[in-house]
Design an enzyme around this catalytic site. Structure first.
Site, short mmCIF file in Angstrom:
data_model
loop_
_atom_site.label_atom_id
_atom_site.label_comp_id
_atom_site.label_asym_id
_atom_site.label_seq_id
_atom_site.Cartn_x
_atom_site.Cartn_y
_atom_site.Cartn_z
N ASN A 42 0.85 -1.20 0.03
CA ASN A 42 -0.22 0.03 -0.15
C ASN A 42 0.85 1.33 -0.07
O ASN A 42 1.99 1.38 0.72
CB ASN A 42 -1.11 0.09 1.18
CG ASN A 42 -0.39 -0.47 2.53
OD1 ASN A 42 0.55 -0.86 2.63
ND2 ASN A 42 -1.31 0.24 3.55
N ILE A 43 0.32 2.27 -0.84
CA ILE A 43 1.12 3.37 -1.14
C ILE A 43 -0.07 4.85 -0.58
O ILE A 43 -1.14 4.75 -1.29
CB ILE A 43 1.66 3.82 -2.26
CG1 ILE A 43 2.43 2.52 -2.89
CG2 ILE A 43 2.21 5.07 -2.57
CD1 ILE A 43 3.64 2.63 -2.33
N GLU A 44 0.28 5.48 0.55
CA GLU A 44 -0.68 6.25 1.04
C GLU A 44 -0.18 7.56 0.36
O GLU A 44 0.82 7.89 -0.15
CB GLU A 44 -0.75 6.26 2.60
CG GLU A 44 -0.90 4.96 3.04
CD GLU A 44 -1.44 5.00 4.49
OE1 GLU A 44 -0.81 5.50 5.23
OE2 GLU A 44 -2.08 3.89 4.84
N CYS A 53 -4.38 0.45 -2.17
CA CYS A 53 -4.35 -0.69 -1.40
C CYS A 53 -3.25 -1.77 -1.78
O CYS A 53 -2.68 -1.73 -3.32
CB CYS A 53 -5.36 -1.45 -1.20
SG CYS A 53 -6.60 -0.54 -0.25
N GLU A 55 -2.97 -4.92 -2.47
CA GLU A 55 -3.31 -5.96 -3.39
C GLU A 55 -3.66 -5.49 -4.83
O GLU A 55 -3.30 -6.02 -5.86
CB GLU A 55 -4.41 -6.70 -2.82
CG GLU A 55 -5.89 -5.89 -2.29
CD GLU A 55 -5.76 -5.67 -1.03
OE1 GLU A 55 -4.71 -4.76 -0.60
OE2 GLU A 55 -6.51 -5.87 -0.04
N CYS A 88 -10.37 -4.75 1.23
CA CYS A 88 -11.28 -3.75 1.30
C CYS A 88 -12.28 -3.86 0.15
O CYS A 88 -12.19 -4.51 -0.77
CB CYS A 88 -10.94 -2.24 1.52
SG CYS A 88 -10.22 -1.77 -0.34
N CYS A 91 -11.08 -3.12 -3.29
CA CYS A 91 -10.42 -4.14 -3.86
C CYS A 91 -10.88 -5.41 -4.26
O CYS A 91 -10.81 -5.94 -5.31
CB CYS A 91 -9.08 -4.56 -2.86
SG CYS A 91 -7.84 -3.34 -2.55
N1 THU Z 1 -5.27 -1.40 3.04
C1 THU Z 1 -4.78 -2.40 2.10
O1 THU Z 1 -3.68 -2.15 1.37
N2 THU Z 1 -5.31 -3.53 1.69
C2 THU Z 1 -6.62 -3.60 2.36
O2 THU Z 1 -7.19 -4.81 1.92
C3 THU Z 1 -7.02 -3.03 3.62
C4 THU Z 1 -6.44 -1.62 3.59
C5 THU Z 1 -4.54 -0.44 3.25
C6 THU Z 1 -5.28 1.10 2.81
C7 THU Z 1 -4.55 1.99 3.90
O3 THU Z 1 -3.34 2.34 3.36
C8 THU Z 1 -4.19 1.38 4.98
O4 THU Z 1 -4.25 -0.10 4.47
C9 THU Z 1 -5.26 1.38 6.23
O5 THU Z 1 -6.63 1.21 5.77
#
Ligand code: THU
Length: 132
Positions: A42-44, A53, A55, A88, A91
């Site tokens: 994940n890259i915010e 996310c 995946e 989520c 995804c």
């Molecule tokens: N996140 C994912 O990368 N995958 C998921 O299935 C659930 C959430 C990430 C998004 C965000 O960067 C962090 O987790 C918190 O929600």
């Protein structure tokens, strides 16, 4: 490649996460039928809605290397969560469209818990292109 090895690569990918806001790292690894593996994490972003996310990054990484839906053999997702990390809703929609419905998806955590599921189970009665 077995599921433990694929999850191991997802754990490696997880170390590449950029998570200054949530501090919640998610790693993913997509396996093709011919044994290639594509990683994602994940890259915010400070503009939170732009966060991507792990995946989805792995799936897009695979597609950007020419992988097609029918080439995909598995997807592992891992986080440091109490229960195996569950994708989520966004995804799930992307997984529905880009992975075969019966692809094994390995949800896991750093304790070694694994839940095996598939796109059809993650998003029943999905909206998709044939509804348009
Ligand atoms: N996140 C994912 O990368 N995958 C998921 O299935 C659930 C959430 C990430 C998004 C965000 O960067 C962090 O987790 C918190 O929600």
């Amino acid at each position: 490649m077995n599921k433990e090895e694929l999850i191991g690569i997802a754990i490696e990918a997880r170390n590449l996460a950029y998570v200054p806001y949530s501090h919640f790292k998610v790693g993913a690894a997509l396996l093709t039928k011919d044994g290639r593996v594509y990683k994602g994490a994940n890259i915010e972003n400070a503009s939170y809605g732009l966060c991507m996310c792990g995946e989805r990054n792995a799936i897009y990484h695979a597609y950007m290397n020419g992988v097609k839906k029918e080439d995909i053999a598995g997807l592992a997702i891992v986080a440091d969560s109490e229960d195996p990390c569950s994708p989520c809703g966004a995804c799930r929609q992307v997984i529905h469209e880009l992975l075969p419905a019966d692809t094994p998806i390995y949800l896991s955590n750093l304790k070694g818990d694994v839940k095996v599921t598939c796109p059809a189970e993650l998003l029943p009665f999905a909206f998709d292109g044939k509804d348009l």
